[in-house]
Design a protein around this motif. Sequence first.
Motif, mmCIF file in Angstrom:
data_model
loop_
_atom_site.group_PDB
_atom_site.id
_atom_site.type_symbol
_atom_site.label_atom_id
_atom_site.label_comp_id
_atom_site.label_asym_id
_atom_site.label_seq_id
_atom_site.Cartn_x
_atom_site.Cartn_y
_atom_site.Cartn_z
ATOM 1 N N GLN A 171 13.410 -4.946 -5.825
ATOM 2 C CA GLN A 171 12.063 -5.611 -6.013
ATOM 3 C C GLN A 171 11.097 -4.420 -5.503
ATOM 4 O O GLN A 171 9.938 -4.401 -6.043
ATOM 5 N N TYR A 172 11.524 -3.730 -4.407
ATOM 6 C CA TYR A 172 10.472 -2.636 -4.151
ATOM 7 C C TYR A 172 10.193 -1.600 -5.399
ATOM 8 O O TYR A 172 9.164 -1.218 -5.548
ATOM 9 N N GLY A 173 11.433 -1.034 -5.813
ATOM 10 C CA GLY A 173 11.092 -0.231 -6.844
ATOM 11 C C GLY A 173 10.485 -0.728 -8.025
ATOM 12 O O GLY A 173 9.539 -0.320 -8.749
ATOM 13 N N GLU A 174 10.618 -2.045 -8.477
ATOM 14 C CA GLU A 174 9.974 -2.818 -9.571
ATOM 15 C C GLU A 174 8.860 -3.031 -9.203
ATOM 16 O O GLU A 174 7.835 -2.796 -10.100
ATOM 17 N N LEU A 175 8.459 -3.346 -7.970
ATOM 18 C CA LEU A 175 6.844 -3.282 -7.702
ATOM 19 C C LEU A 175 5.998 -1.859 -7.737
ATOM 20 O O LEU A 175 4.821 -2.095 -8.090
ATOM 21 N N ILE A 176 6.698 -0.998 -7.244
ATOM 22 C CA ILE A 176 6.164 0.606 -7.406
ATOM 23 C C ILE A 176 5.788 0.861 -8.877
ATOM 24 O O ILE A 176 4.774 1.240 -8.968
ATOM 25 N N ALA A 177 6.993 0.636 -9.655
ATOM 26 C CA ALA A 177 6.729 1.083 -11.242
ATOM 27 C C ALA A 177 5.781 0.160 -11.577
ATOM 28 O O ALA A 177 4.885 0.768 -12.566
ATOM 29 N N HIS A 178 5.489 -1.234 -11.345
ATOM 30 C CA HIS A 178 4.407 -2.047 -12.213
ATOM 31 C C HIS A 178 3.226 -1.593 -11.667
ATOM 32 O O HIS A 178 2.242 -1.260 -12.508
ATOM 33 N N ILE A 179 3.080 -1.264 -10.359
ATOM 34 C CA ILE A 179 1.587 -0.988 -9.874
ATOM 35 C C ILE A 179 1.309 0.547 -10.494
ATOM 36 O O ILE A 179 0.324 0.813 -10.907
ATOM 37 N N TRP A 180 2.278 1.511 -10.430
ATOM 38 C CA TRP A 180 2.044 2.757 -10.931
ATOM 39 C C TRP A 180 1.768 2.624 -12.454
ATOM 40 O O TRP A 180 0.834 3.584 -13.002
ATOM 41 N N SER A 181 2.127 1.759 -13.244
ATOM 42 C CA SER A 181 2.055 1.729 -14.627
ATOM 43 C C SER A 181 0.596 1.627 -15.027
ATOM 44 O O SER A 181 -0.168 2.023 -15.638
ATOM 45 N N SER A 182 0.237 0.428 -13.932
ATOM 46 C CA SER A 182 -1.239 0.127 -14.046
ATOM 47 C C SER A 182 -2.243 1.252 -13.749
ATOM 48 O O SER A 182 -3.306 1.429 -14.452
ATOM 49 N N LEU A 183 -2.220 2.008 -12.790
ATOM 50 C CA LEU A 183 -2.701 3.188 -12.088
ATOM 51 C C LEU A 183 -2.512 4.390 -13.241
ATOM 52 O O LEU A 183 -3.536 4.860 -13.351
ATOM 53 N N ARG A 184 -1.447 4.538 -13.838
ATOM 54 C CA ARG A 184 -1.496 5.718 -14.879
ATOM 55 C C ARG A 184 -2.585 5.682 -15.835
ATOM 56 O O ARG A 184 -3.155 6.891 -16.131
ATOM 57 N N GLU A 185 -2.958 4.559 -16.273
ATOM 58 C CA GLU A 185 -4.004 4.258 -17.134
ATOM 59 C C GLU A 185 -5.195 4.910 -16.591
ATOM 60 O O GLU A 185 -6.115 5.839 -17.390
ATOM 61 N N GLU A 186 -5.436 4.408 -15.396
ATOM 62 C CA GLU A 186 -6.896 4.886 -14.806
ATOM 63 C C GLU A 186 -6.857 6.316 -14.425
ATOM 64 O O GLU A 186 -8.080 7.092 -14.541
ATOM 65 N N VAL A 187 -5.599 7.002 -13.946
ATOM 66 C CA VAL A 187 -5.589 8.516 -13.875
ATOM 67 C C VAL A 187 -5.931 9.091 -15.059
ATOM 68 O O VAL A 187 -6.791 10.075 -15.013
ATOM 69 N N HIS A 188 -5.286 8.834 -16.107
ATOM 70 C CA HIS A 188 -5.693 9.660 -17.244
ATOM 71 C C HIS A 188 -7.063 9.289 -17.844
ATOM 72 O O HIS A 188 -7.564 10.340 -18.288
ATOM 73 N N ARG A 189 -7.664 8.058 -17.608
ATOM 74 C CA ARG A 189 -9.079 7.956 -17.876
ATOM 75 C C ARG A 189 -9.840 8.823 -17.101
ATOM 76 O O ARG A 189 -10.740 9.427 -17.593
#
Length: 199
Positions: A171-189
């Motif tokens: 669950q911990y790893g899945e949660l990290i991956a979910h949040i990071w995928s949301s953040l990745r778009e913002e970092v690129h932007r």
Amino acid sequence: MTRPLARLEAAEPLPTRPAIRIRDLRKMFGQLIAIDGVSVDIASIKEVVGHYLARTGLTRFAKYYPHQLSGGMRQRVSIARAFANDPEILLMDEPFSALDAQNKLLLQEELLHIWEEHKKTVVFITHSVDEAVFLGDRIMVMTAQPGKVKTFVPVPLTRPRDIMELQKMPQYGELIAHIWSSLREEVHRARQQEEEIKS
């Protein structure tokens, strides 16, 4: 005119009211007994301060000056001071960002122990996804400039939390991956916006 917070001590006083700089308050606090008829109970203050110094492992350093403490110890003093003030909501803006990994982990655990005791609402600002998941119950992901709420992510992990045990959980790893995928778009932007400004 806006002044950066870091320069608050150097700000000129407003013409209509006297200015008290932070360093003046520190000098005065030792003699402070009453303000406008409101008495300060020094014994109860010492008791509260002693409690939080003990909770953060700093009792034997109570008489030390800030320059005599390590960076980690000063951070622990900040946590103790924040909880000793007994606010309804505690605002913490990247309090562990300047620490090495070991001290950061120890202080995160100590913050959780203190939180378990009082259950205060804490608004914790961090750029670390791991830290957000370890400490938080709900994570607010922000957009790139201008900063707006992108999403809220609930953290369904049980308390009390142990970082070593959490890291073993899928669950911990899945949660990290979910949040990071949301953040990745913002970092690129954000990077694209910086490039556009440069050109």
